[in-house]
Design a protein around this motif. Sequence first.
Motif, mmCIF file in Angstrom:
data_model
loop_
_atom_site.group_PDB
_atom_site.id
_atom_site.type_symbol
_atom_site.label_atom_id
_atom_site.label_comp_id
_atom_site.label_asym_id
_atom_site.label_seq_id
_atom_site.Cartn_x
_atom_site.Cartn_y
_atom_site.Cartn_z
ATOM 1 N N ASN A 1 -14.529 -57.011 -23.673
ATOM 2 C CA ASN A 1 -15.728 -56.971 -24.518
ATOM 3 C C ASN A 1 -15.920 -58.290 -25.273
ATOM 4 N N ASP A 2 -15.832 -59.401 -24.550
ATOM 5 C CA ASP A 2 -16.022 -60.754 -25.083
ATOM 6 C C ASP A 2 -14.973 -61.159 -26.114
ATOM 7 N N LYS A 3 -13.794 -60.547 -26.076
ATOM 8 C CA LYS A 3 -12.701 -60.911 -26.971
ATOM 9 C C LYS A 3 -11.417 -61.031 -26.155
ATOM 10 N N THR A 4 -10.436 -61.738 -26.698
ATOM 11 C CA THR A 4 -9.130 -61.793 -26.051
ATOM 12 C C THR A 4 -8.402 -60.473 -26.307
ATOM 13 N N ALA B 1 -13.691 -48.088 -18.332
ATOM 14 C CA ALA B 1 -13.545 -49.542 -18.302
ATOM 15 C C ALA B 1 -14.012 -50.062 -16.952
ATOM 16 N N ARG B 2 -14.805 -51.128 -16.988
ATOM 17 C CA ARG B 2 -15.278 -51.779 -15.762
ATOM 18 C C ARG B 2 -14.771 -53.215 -15.766
ATOM 19 N N VAL B 3 -14.233 -53.646 -14.630
ATOM 20 C CA VAL B 3 -13.655 -54.984 -14.523
ATOM 21 C C VAL B 3 -14.429 -55.801 -13.501
ATOM 22 N N LYS B 4 -14.753 -57.038 -13.867
ATOM 23 C CA LYS B 4 -15.315 -58.014 -12.941
ATOM 24 C C LYS B 4 -14.261 -59.086 -12.744
ATOM 25 N N GLY C 1 -4.715 -67.011 -10.590
ATOM 26 C CA GLY C 1 -5.856 -67.511 -9.842
ATOM 27 C C GLY C 1 -7.170 -66.814 -10.131
ATOM 28 N N TYR C 2 -7.168 -65.826 -11.028
ATOM 29 C CA TYR C 2 -8.362 -65.018 -11.260
ATOM 30 C C TYR C 2 -8.605 -64.811 -12.750
ATOM 31 N N ASP C 3 -9.873 -64.663 -13.103
ATOM 32 C CA ASP C 3 -10.280 -64.262 -14.452
ATOM 33 C C ASP C 3 -10.737 -62.809 -14.397
ATOM 34 N N PHE C 4 -10.402 -62.044 -15.429
ATOM 35 C CA PHE C 4 -10.752 -60.628 -15.496
ATOM 36 C C PHE C 4 -11.636 -60.413 -16.725
ATOM 37 N N ASP C 5 -12.870 -59.971 -16.491
ATOM 38 C CA ASP C 5 -13.811 -59.695 -17.569
ATOM 39 C C ASP C 5 -14.001 -58.179 -17.642
ATOM 40 N N VAL C 6 -13.517 -57.569 -18.717
ATOM 41 C CA VAL C 6 -13.509 -56.115 -18.855
ATOM 42 C C VAL C 6 -14.578 -55.681 -19.845
ATOM 43 N N THR C 7 -15.335 -54.661 -19.482
ATOM 44 C CA THR C 7 -16.273 -54.011 -20.401
ATOM 45 C C THR C 7 -15.798 -52.579 -20.552
ATOM 46 N N VAL C 8 -15.468 -52.181 -21.772
ATOM 47 C CA VAL C 8 -14.943 -50.836 -22.006
ATOM 48 C C VAL C 8 -15.807 -50.135 -23.037
ATOM 49 N N THR C 9 -16.103 -48.843 -22.782
ATOM 50 C CA THR C 9 -16.930 -48.058 -23.696
ATOM 51 C C THR C 9 -16.313 -46.683 -23.882
ATOM 52 N N GLY C 10 -16.656 -46.044 -24.984
ATOM 53 C CA GLY C 10 -16.274 -44.656 -25.238
ATOM 54 C C GLY C 10 -14.838 -44.486 -25.681
#
Length: 131
Positions: free
Chosen positions: A31-34, A17-20, A61-70
């Motif tokens: 992954n573009d979903k809640t 998982a990678r977080v921005k 105060g922050y937004d977390f955008d997670v991309t998870v694979t595998g």
Amino acid sequence: MSNVSYLSAGRRKNSIARVKVSKGSGKLIINDKTVDDYFGGLERHKRVVMKPFSVWSGVKGYDFDVTVTGGGVTGQAGAISHSLARAILSLNETSKDALRKEGLLTRDSRMVERKKPGRPKARKRFQFSKR
């Protein structure tokens, strides 16, 4: 996402998982979903993912955008939790002791054991017949 301030990664089993992290209103997107859409009715996995936020109160105060694979759902939930904890640590160093106490900064190194030759699974054996 604009104004990306921190990046972090977390792993569990075969999941990565990678977080921005960016300034925002406290949204968590996987992954573009809640969280509810991504994990559906699996409350246990939602609790695992949200656990780092129970330690730190500055999430609004922050937004977390997670991309998870595998991996599967359980591994992905653990990887997301690990990466969120690392992102929170990079945002707020004072939360390190609380995150460490909850076990969120430690990478769970358990992996699936490989299948061995001459056996049906990793440790299972075929039925033994003496005669």
